[in-house]
Every structure is written in structure tokens, then in C-alpha cells.
Scaffold this active site. Sequence first.
Site, mmCIF file in Angstrom:
data_model
loop_
_atom_site.group_PDB
_atom_site.id
_atom_site.type_symbol
_atom_site.label_atom_id
_atom_site.label_comp_id
_atom_site.label_asym_id
_atom_site.label_seq_id
_atom_site.Cartn_x
_atom_site.Cartn_y
_atom_site.Cartn_z
ATOM 1 N N SER A 65 -66.780 -26.511 -83.402
ATOM 2 C CA SER A 65 -66.047 -25.790 -82.342
ATOM 3 C C SER A 65 -65.276 -26.819 -81.520
ATOM 4 C CB SER A 65 -67.030 -25.057 -81.426
ATOM 5 O OG SER A 65 -66.352 -24.574 -80.281
ATOM 6 N N TYR A 106 -74.812 -25.043 -76.343
ATOM 7 C CA TYR A 106 -74.132 -24.703 -77.606
ATOM 8 C C TYR A 106 -73.157 -25.843 -77.989
ATOM 9 C CZ TYR A 106 -70.375 -22.383 -80.322
ATOM 10 O OH TYR A 106 -69.416 -22.066 -81.251
ATOM 11 N N LYS A 111 -72.741 -28.396 -81.286
ATOM 12 C CA LYS A 111 -71.503 -28.521 -82.076
ATOM 13 C C LYS A 111 -71.016 -29.981 -82.099
ATOM 14 C CE LYS A 111 -70.970 -24.234 -83.376
ATOM 15 N NZ LYS A 111 -71.021 -23.852 -84.794
#
Length: 252
Positions: A141, A154, A158
Site C-alpha cells: 500500500s 496497518y 505494509k
Amino acid sequence: MELSLLGKVAIVTGASRGIGLATAKEFIDSGAEVVLVSRDESALAEIKSNLGQKAEYLAVNLGHLDEISKITEFVLKRYSRIDILVNNAATNPYYGKLSDIDLMLEQKTLDVNLLGPLELIKLVYNLYMKDNGGSIVNIASVGGLNIEWNIGFYNVTKAALIHMTRQLALEMGPAVRVNSIAPGLVKTKFAKKLWEDKETSIAENLPLKRIGVPEDIANMALFLASDRSSWMTGQVVVVDGGASVIPSGGVS
Ligand SMILES: NC(=O)c1ccc[n+]([C@@H]2O[C@H](COP(=O)([O-])OP(=O)(O)OC[C@H]3O[C@@H](n4cnc5c(N)ncnc54)[C@H](OP(=O)(O)O)[C@@H]3O)[C@@H](O)[C@H]2O)c1
């Protein structure tokens, strides 16, 4: 050098919808046989009934690390080969500051987004790709390259996935290429909170004037999976409609 995936067998995780489903369809259209993996067996069965013989599926929770070997067992028994792996499934169960996240949510996010992909990569590499070659694509991401409010943990997973991609590329070449894609905002269920109600204003601020659709990422996955990218490994390719080139004052 072919963009065709004819004769190749691919595993795509998180293939019940969104970017994973678009990638599976793109691969099948390009000649591959694809094993779709996600938790939702009935969704996968319905997709297979639409996609036909080139699709198979297996319901596995990527966060259950001791069950990941079911995937390689299934694929090798069915096809005797694994040429392509797309680690696409991910979760984001927590919105808030890194300093407030509880351990259970940290562990879940880490398991699905990082450790699950690593377990699958280890199996795919050691059981097949090490001796036969292959291409691995990790869906990361832009959040793994930037600092943002509320999705910090999160993004940590990533960022780690991007770093892991680079490390694995070093260790697995020349037989196996390992690359990652860093999507910007793509119109899927996963990112609904981020685009719902503000799609038009977000699109207006992007150089390419639209938010992404799953096929935008699937096209890059196809390129990285195919021999057309045969001199690329260890890279993170940003696919974001130009979001990362917007100067602090906006596009115009
Ligand atoms: N959309 C964006 O704006 C955006 C931006 C940057 C990066 N990404 C990344 O793109 C990838 C795909 O996301 P998406 O936007 O396409 O989301 P999506 O439409 O919500 O799809 C997520 C997929 O992951 C599967 N999945 C979730 N948890 C799983 C688990 N524990 N085990 C197995 N499968 C699991 C889901 O299937 P089941 O529910 O059936 O298990 C679903 O197929 C993710 O890695 C995400 O981080 C997305």
C-alpha cells in the site's frame, strides 16, 4: 518474452472480491489457471461457477498460520506446479493511534498482512519455485511508504511487507522474482470508509482525475507476474493515479 500466462498456475489470495478477484480474472484471461483463496467458501464457489475450468478455489484464513500449508498441498496435488503467487489478502481491524492499539488486534493484523504471506512464500519457494522458477507479487500500500493518521499499524505491516519483498528478492534470485505493488486509493469494500461520500472531491485532486478501480492494480500484477518484467525484482511499484506527485499546494 510474453505477457501471456499460458500454461502457468497462479495462487491469488483475497480473491473473493476487489483487487484479488480482478487479478484472478486478468490472469485467467491471459491464459493462466488460478487458485483463488479467501475465507468465504460460498463466495469462491460462486466465482468459480462464473469463471469456469481455469479457476479452482480453497477457503483458508490467512491469519491461521498453521493452516497455510493446505494451500500448497491443494495446488501441488491438483496442478503439480506453482508459477505465480499473489499475496493480496489483508485486514485492517483497527482505526486509531498506534499508542492505543491492543495486542490482539496487532497480532491479527500482523498474521494476515505479513506472517501469512511469509509462510505461504516459504512453502511455495521451498516446494516448487526454488527449482522451477516463479514470480511473487505482494500487494502492499502507499501507506507502507507514508505516515498517516488512524491506520498506523496497518501501514506498519505494509512497510514491513515492502521490506520483506526486497529481502526475499535478494535471497531468491535468480530463480524467483519478488516484487510488490503499492496501490493508492482503490474503490473496494476494504477502503470504503476512505472514499464513500467523497469520491468526487478526491478524484478532482488527483492528476488522473479518478480514484482507482481493482483492474488498475490487476494490470500491474499481470505485468509483474509475466516474463515482460523479467529484469525486475525487489521493487515496489506505486499505482496511485498520481497521488504521490501532488505538491503541498494541490494539483492546480
Ligand atoms: N482498496 C484500497 O484502496 C487499497 C489501497 C492500498 C492497498 N490495498 C491492498 O489491496 C489488497 C486487496 O484489498 P481490496 O481493496 O481489494 O479489499 P477487499 O475488496 O475488501 O478484498 C479483501 C480480500 O481479502 C480477503 N481476506 C481478508 N482477510 C482474510 C483472511 N484472514 N484470510 C483470507 N482472506 C482474507 C477477503 O476475502 P474473505 O472476506 O472472503 O476472506 C477479500 O477477498 C489488500 O492487501 C489491501 O491492503 C487496498
